[in-house]
Design a protein around this motif. Structure first.
Motif, mmCIF file in Angstrom:
data_model
loop_
_atom_site.group_PDB
_atom_site.id
_atom_site.type_symbol
_atom_site.label_atom_id
_atom_site.label_comp_id
_atom_site.label_asym_id
_atom_site.label_seq_id
_atom_site.Cartn_x
_atom_site.Cartn_y
_atom_site.Cartn_z
ATOM 1 N N UNK A 115 0.771 -1.142 -0.020
ATOM 2 C CA UNK A 115 0.042 0.000 -0.002
ATOM 3 C C UNK A 115 1.082 1.302 -0.098
ATOM 4 N N UNK A 116 2.060 1.118 0.964
ATOM 5 C CA UNK A 116 2.814 2.309 0.873
ATOM 6 C C UNK A 116 3.429 2.574 -0.454
ATOM 7 N N UNK A 117 4.242 1.671 -1.150
ATOM 8 C CA UNK A 117 4.437 1.806 -2.436
ATOM 9 C C UNK A 117 3.847 2.228 -3.463
ATOM 10 N N UNK A 118 2.415 1.685 -3.561
ATOM 11 C CA UNK A 118 1.492 2.214 -4.424
ATOM 12 C C UNK A 118 1.106 3.738 -4.166
ATOM 13 N N UNK A 119 0.871 3.827 -2.900
ATOM 14 C CA UNK A 119 0.484 5.315 -2.727
ATOM 15 C C UNK A 119 1.575 6.411 -3.075
ATOM 16 N N UNK B 270 -5.831 15.442 -2.529
ATOM 17 C CA UNK B 270 -5.747 13.952 -2.386
ATOM 18 C C UNK B 270 -4.155 13.523 -1.870
ATOM 19 N N UNK B 271 -3.232 14.409 -2.273
ATOM 20 C CA UNK B 271 -1.851 13.880 -1.820
ATOM 21 C C UNK B 271 -2.097 14.034 -0.220
ATOM 22 N N UNK B 272 -2.528 15.284 0.283
ATOM 23 C CA UNK B 272 -2.660 15.169 1.764
ATOM 24 C C UNK B 272 -3.105 14.221 2.458
ATOM 25 N N UNK B 273 -4.352 13.896 2.004
ATOM 26 C CA UNK B 273 -4.950 12.589 2.348
ATOM 27 C C UNK B 273 -4.151 11.643 2.380
ATOM 28 N N UNK B 274 -3.724 11.063 1.134
ATOM 29 C CA UNK B 274 -2.910 9.940 1.050
ATOM 30 C C UNK B 274 -1.667 9.925 2.295
ATOM 31 N N UNK B 275 -1.140 11.096 2.374
ATOM 32 C CA UNK B 275 0.126 11.068 3.302
ATOM 33 C C UNK B 275 -0.441 10.882 4.689
ATOM 34 N N UNK B 276 -1.446 11.667 4.961
ATOM 35 C CA UNK B 276 -2.007 11.492 6.292
ATOM 36 C C UNK B 276 -2.352 10.112 6.591
ATOM 37 N N UNK B 277 -3.019 9.331 5.772
ATOM 38 C CA UNK B 277 -3.765 7.882 5.986
ATOM 39 C C UNK B 277 -2.454 6.895 5.970
ATOM 40 N N UNK B 278 -1.561 6.752 4.987
ATOM 41 C CA UNK B 278 -0.794 5.814 4.746
ATOM 42 C C UNK B 278 0.400 6.092 5.529
ATOM 43 N N UNK C 255 1.378 9.280 -5.864
ATOM 44 C CA UNK C 255 1.775 10.764 -5.408
ATOM 45 C C UNK C 255 2.855 11.121 -6.396
ATOM 46 N N UNK C 256 3.914 10.283 -6.756
ATOM 47 C CA UNK C 256 4.824 10.989 -7.796
ATOM 48 C C UNK C 256 4.039 11.084 -9.155
ATOM 49 N N UNK C 257 3.170 10.440 -9.653
ATOM 50 C CA UNK C 257 2.326 10.439 -10.890
ATOM 51 C C UNK C 257 1.723 11.748 -10.829
ATOM 52 N N UNK C 258 0.902 12.052 -9.723
ATOM 53 C CA UNK C 258 0.391 13.227 -9.579
ATOM 54 C C UNK C 258 1.009 14.611 -9.482
ATOM 55 N N UNK C 259 2.316 14.396 -9.099
ATOM 56 C CA UNK C 259 3.213 15.493 -9.073
ATOM 57 C C UNK C 259 3.591 15.709 -10.646
ATOM 58 N N UNK C 260 4.084 14.755 -11.295
ATOM 59 C CA UNK C 260 4.336 14.711 -12.577
ATOM 60 C C UNK C 260 3.273 15.216 -13.678
ATOM 61 N N UNK C 261 2.108 14.713 -13.287
ATOM 62 C CA UNK C 261 0.833 15.403 -14.020
ATOM 63 C C UNK C 261 0.886 16.936 -13.532
#
Length: 104
Positions: A22-26, A60-68, A30-36
């Motif tokens: 889950x952490x690697x996928x997240x 979305x990135x803040x949510x992922x970072x907090x959650x995972x 995050x990297x893909x969102x940044x590149x987009x």
């Protein structure tokens, strides 16, 4: 007794393996969102559209970072999560109130 210890060890290993997946996928997302986001800024798209998409990706990135990455999805983090999200809600209400007062 030995069989139960082995079962618990296997369960813990599988749980850790899933958490790492889950952490690697997240992190990859995050990297893909940044590149987009960078690609959209470099392109000739409408500036307002780009801003809205970047803000959406940021939320979305803040949510992922907090959650995972901050492990708020684990047991025992109920009270810190409640306090954090309550503070975010209070901050949102403050900003919303200031925006309303400014535009009114």
């Amino acid at each position: 007794m030995e069989e139960r210890a082995t079962f618990n060890e296997e369960f813990i290993k599988e749980k850790r393996r899933q958490d790492m997946r889950h952490q690697v996928l997240t992190f990859s997302m995050l990297i893909i969102f940044t590149l987009i986001s960078f690609g959209m800024v470099m392109s000739d798209l409408n500036a307002m559209f780009v801003r809205m998409v970047i803000i959406l990706f940021a939320v979305v990135q803040v949510g992922f970072q907090l959650y995972y990455f901050m492990h708020m999805n684990e047991k025992g983090h109920g009270m810190p999560s409640l306090l954090f999200y309550g503070g975010c809600f209070a901050g949102f209400l403050t900003v919303l109130g200031l925006v309303v007062l400014t535009w009114w």
